[in-house]
Design an enzyme around this catalytic site. Structure first.
Site: not given
Length: 247
Positions: A58, A62
């Site tokens: 994640y 990002k």
């Protein structure tokens, strides 16, 4: 990796391209302060703070999404990136509900001691930051966003417990042991992905066992950002909303 990459990187590229094709002047992109996390206490970080190896897919994607927004600036899109820390408040489906589910199941130990600081952002303040980012002359900039008032995490958890008639966590788990156990669980779940998400991850251990606080002076100065709602009030609003959902 594939799921996170498609959502965070490919999805962001598509949004940026859609903006360019439609003549949209500015894109406000919501990133994550998780990119600062490295398993250690990190305090009062500015936007220029050094970044380390991402703790999970994640966070890694990002970071790539941020790069995609800035890259679109070369084609004329005014990108502004916000890194709001720990968004809470009515409607929260992620942070506080996960804590509550762990408390109800009796599997939330105090990790790393009670001195951990939580630097969070009430949803009202996050919206205020987005509204300012839409109009301030800050194209191509990145901003940290929080409530500007770090509070002891476990005091906050105790307050939640009192308000919701839950037993506060009493077991303690040393940080190094929690980090080791999370790493083992992650390896196990990589071998057997059908088991879903591990109950403990290194990123999760870092979030509740280490302090991560942000300097928001740039947002105050250049965005005109001024937190409107305190963390305590945000928790109260969440509790009222949560009780209403439970009826």
């Amino acid at each position: 990796w594939k799921t996170f990459f498609e959502a965070n990187v490919t999805g962001t590229r598509h949004v940026a391209m859609g903006c360019l094709l439609a003549g949209v002047k500015r894109l406000v992109h919501i990133s994550t302060p998780g990119i600062y996390a490295n398993g250690k206490n990190r305090l009062d970080l500015s936007e220029e703070a050094p970044l380390f190896r991402p703790l999970n897919h994640y966070v890694a994607t990002k970071r790539l999404a941020e790069a995609a927004v800035l890259e679109a600036g070369g084609a004329g899109l005014e990108g502004v990136i916000l890194r709001p820390r720990g968004i809470i408040g009515p409607g929260d489906q992620t942070i506080v509900p996960r804590i509550l589910r762990a408390l109800e199941a009796g599997r939330l130990p105090v990790v790393g001691g009670r001195s951990v600081l939580a630097d969070m952002t009430v949803i009202d303040n996050a919206v205020h930051a987005i509204e300012r980012a839409l109009v301030a002359p800050v194209a191509g900039r990145i901003f940290n966003i929080t409530g500007g008032e770090p509070v002891p995490l476990w005091d906050l958890v105790d307050d939640l417990c009192r308000r919701l008639d839950l037993d506060p966590p009493s077991r303690k788990l040393p940080y190094r042991l929690a980090w080791f156990l999370a790493g083992q669980l992650e390896r196990w779940h990589r071998l057997f992905p059908s088991r879903g998400e591990p109950v403990l991850t290194r990123y999760g251990v870092c979030l509740i066992g280490r302090s991560l606080t942000l300097d928001i002076s740039a947002a105050r100065r250049d965005l005109g950002y001024d937190p409107q709602v305190s963390i305590r009030e945000g928790v109260e609003r969440f509790v009222d909303w949560w009780k209403e959902q439970e009826r």
